[in-house]
Design a protein around this motif. Structure first.
Motif, PDB file in Angstrom:
ATOM      1  N   GLN A   4       0.726  -1.286   0.062  1.00  0.00           N
ATOM      2  CA  GLN A   4      -0.121   0.013   0.106  1.00  0.00           C
ATOM      3  C   GLN A   4       1.033   1.132   0.059  1.00  0.00           C
ATOM      4  OE1 GLN A   4      -1.685  -1.486   3.728  1.00  0.00           O
ATOM      5  NE2 GLN A   4      -4.037  -1.495   2.586  1.00  0.00           N
ATOM      6  N   GLU A  86      -2.125  -0.601  -3.932  1.00  0.00           N
ATOM      7  CA  GLU A  86      -3.201   0.182  -3.260  1.00  0.00           C
ATOM      8  C   GLU A  86      -2.904   1.703  -2.872  1.00  0.00           C
ATOM      9  OE1 GLU A  86      -6.745  -0.112   0.481  1.00  0.00           O
ATOM     10  OE2 GLU A  86      -5.142  -1.689   0.088  1.00  0.00           O
ATOM     11  N   ILE A  88      -3.732   4.739  -0.519  1.00  0.00           N
ATOM     12  CA  ILE A  88      -4.544   5.294   0.570  1.00  0.00           C
ATOM     13  C   ILE A  88      -4.329   6.760   0.508  1.00  0.00           C
ATOM     14  CG2 ILE A  88      -4.738   4.970   2.947  1.00  0.00           C
ATOM     15  CD1 ILE A  88      -4.950   2.393   1.668  1.00  0.00           C
ATOM     16  N   HIS A  90      -6.343  10.689   1.574  1.00  0.00           N
ATOM     17  CA  HIS A  90      -7.482  11.445   2.388  1.00  0.00           C
ATOM     18  C   HIS A  90      -7.952  12.450   1.453  1.00  0.00           C
ATOM     19  CE1 HIS A  90      -9.396  11.908   6.089  1.00  0.00           C
ATOM     20  NE2 HIS A  90      -9.463  13.227   5.826  1.00  0.00           N
ATOM     21  N   CYS A 117      -5.866  -0.344  -7.015  1.00  0.00           N
ATOM     22  CA  CYS A 117      -7.184   0.461  -6.286  1.00  0.00           C
ATOM     23  C   CYS A 117      -6.656   1.826  -5.561  1.00  0.00           C
ATOM     24  CB  CYS A 117      -7.948  -0.417  -5.712  1.00  0.00           C
ATOM     25  SG  CYS A 117      -7.193  -0.832  -4.280  1.00  0.00           S
ATOM     26  N   THR A 119      -8.129   3.795  -1.959  1.00  0.00           N
ATOM     27  CA  THR A 119      -9.056   3.953  -0.748  1.00  0.00           C
ATOM     28  C   THR A 119      -8.762   5.168  -0.138  1.00  0.00           C
ATOM     29  OG1 THR A 119      -8.479   1.412  -0.429  1.00  0.00           O
ATOM     30  CG2 THR A 119      -9.047   3.054   1.495  1.00  0.00           C
ATOM     31  N   ASP A 120     -10.305   5.800   0.026  1.00  0.00           N
ATOM     32  CA  ASP A 120     -10.327   7.014   0.340  1.00  0.00           C
ATOM     33  C   ASP A 120     -10.499   6.939   2.116  1.00  0.00           C
ATOM     34  OD1 ASP A 120     -11.038   9.726   1.153  1.00  0.00           O
ATOM     35  OD2 ASP A 120     -12.462   9.877  -0.551  1.00  0.00           O
ATOM     36  N   THR A 121      -9.663   7.456   2.701  1.00  0.00           N
ATOM     37  CA  THR A 121      -9.637   7.746   4.200  1.00  0.00           C
ATOM     38  C   THR A 121     -10.745   8.506   4.679  1.00  0.00           C
ATOM     39  OG1 THR A 121      -7.882   9.015   4.184  1.00  0.00           O
ATOM     40  CG2 THR A 121      -7.496   6.506   4.729  1.00  0.00           C
ATOM     41  N   MET A 124     -13.994   6.488   4.523  1.00  0.00           N
ATOM     42  CA  MET A 124     -13.897   5.638   5.684  1.00  0.00           C
ATOM     43  C   MET A 124     -14.313   6.470   6.998  1.00  0.00           C
ATOM     44  SD  MET A 124     -10.452   3.503   4.772  1.00  0.00           S
ATOM     45  CE  MET A 124     -10.453   2.861   6.337  1.00  0.00           C
ATOM     46  N   TYR A 166      -4.478   5.565   9.299  1.00  0.00           N
ATOM     47  CA  TYR A 166      -5.377   4.437   8.388  1.00  0.00           C
ATOM     48  C   TYR A 166      -4.851   3.352   9.429  1.00  0.00           C
ATOM     49  CZ  TYR A 166      -5.772   0.776   5.113  1.00  0.00           C
ATOM     50  OH  TYR A 166      -6.088  -0.489   4.517  1.00  0.00           O
ATOM     51  N   THR A 170      -8.313   0.970  10.588  1.00  0.00           N
ATOM     52  CA  THR A 170      -8.662  -0.306  10.462  1.00  0.00           C
ATOM     53  C   THR A 170      -8.083  -1.346  11.106  1.00  0.00           C
ATOM     54  OG1 THR A 170      -6.377  -0.195   8.891  1.00  0.00           O
ATOM     55  CG2 THR A 170      -8.678   0.285   7.675  1.00  0.00           C
TER      56      THR A 170
END
Length: 238
Positions: A4, A86, A88, A90, A117, A119-121, A124, A166, A170
């Motif tokens: 990541q 991936e 990560i 914001h 991909c 991932t939008d924190t 989340m 993050y 998680t």
């Protein structure tokens, strides 16, 4: 191996569509949720001045950026570093929008075609803490991440803070950690797992009084609902 990249940018303003550019890129690498130290940090010459409001946020002057490389000179190195990971981020739409525009300007396909991909924190955090402030600073305060060194926004510092945020967001995923994260014995080796397959748990039956008390509670709930409780309806249907 799960790779990541926690990513952040600083820009000359708020709109890539009207010509604002990326001036700083900060990336922090996580492998199996652990920091590796294999980070990427670049300052980029945007060939334009920052908007005064943006300058107040990041403090990166045009004079400082004048001798820095342009995005076109670094694009392939950036993509090589990010490839297959991936991301990560914001408020991902902001950073991805700017990076897509930079890639478009040098004739390269958008970011999504190079990474696994995004991932939008921020998304989340909004799910975990609805109705609360979910800026990076607010999340640091809420999750106990030390952001005392963050006087101005900086892409690498913000990516490092976001990596901690993050991991905290998680934390439930710790159950999926590899064996090298298992508790260690005095010799430093992972402790052997305990085989519970032969364990027989006793079954304690409810007493007559407990069964009657249970039925009384069910009857009260059924009465309060006007006879619409699921268990009564299903029992009648049966």
């Amino acid at each position: 191996m799960t790779r990541q990249i926690v990513l952040d940018t600083e820009t000359t303003g708020l709109s890539a569509a009207t010509g604002d550019r990326v001036i700083e890129l900060g990336c922090v690498e996580l492998v199996n949720r652990k920091l590796t130290g294999n980070n990427l940090h670049l300052y980029l010459n945007p060939d334009r001045d920052s908007h005064p409001d943006a300058l107040r946020v990041h403090g990166i002057t045009s004079e400082f950026l004048r001798d820095k490389p342009r995005f076109a000179e670094c694009a392939q190195d950036i993509l090589q570093y990010l490839r297959g990971a991936e991301l990560i981020i914001h408020n991902a739409a902001f950073d991805v929008g700017f990076l897509d525009k930079e890639l478009e300007l040098v004739g390269l396909p958008p970011l999504a075609t190079h990474v696994a991909c995004v991932t939008d924190t921020l998304a989340m955090a909004k799910e975990l803490f609805p109705g609360k402030r979910n800026s990076l600073d607010a999340l640091c305060d809420r999750l106990g991440v030390d952001n005392s060194g963050r006087q101005l926004h900086g892409a690498l510092l913000d990516a490092e803070l976001l990596a901690d945020v993050y991991i905290n967001l998680t934390r439930g995923q710790d159950a999926l950690l590899a064996i090298d994260d298992a508790p260690a014995g005095a010799d430093g080796l992972p402790l052997a797992a305990i085989d519970l397959s032969a364990l027989v748990l006793p079954v304690i039956a409810a007493t007559a009084d407990e069964l009657q008390a249970h039925e009384d509670v069910l009857a009260q709930i059924d009465k309060a609902s006007g006879g619409r409780t699921v268990w009564r309806i299903e029992a009648q249907a049966a």
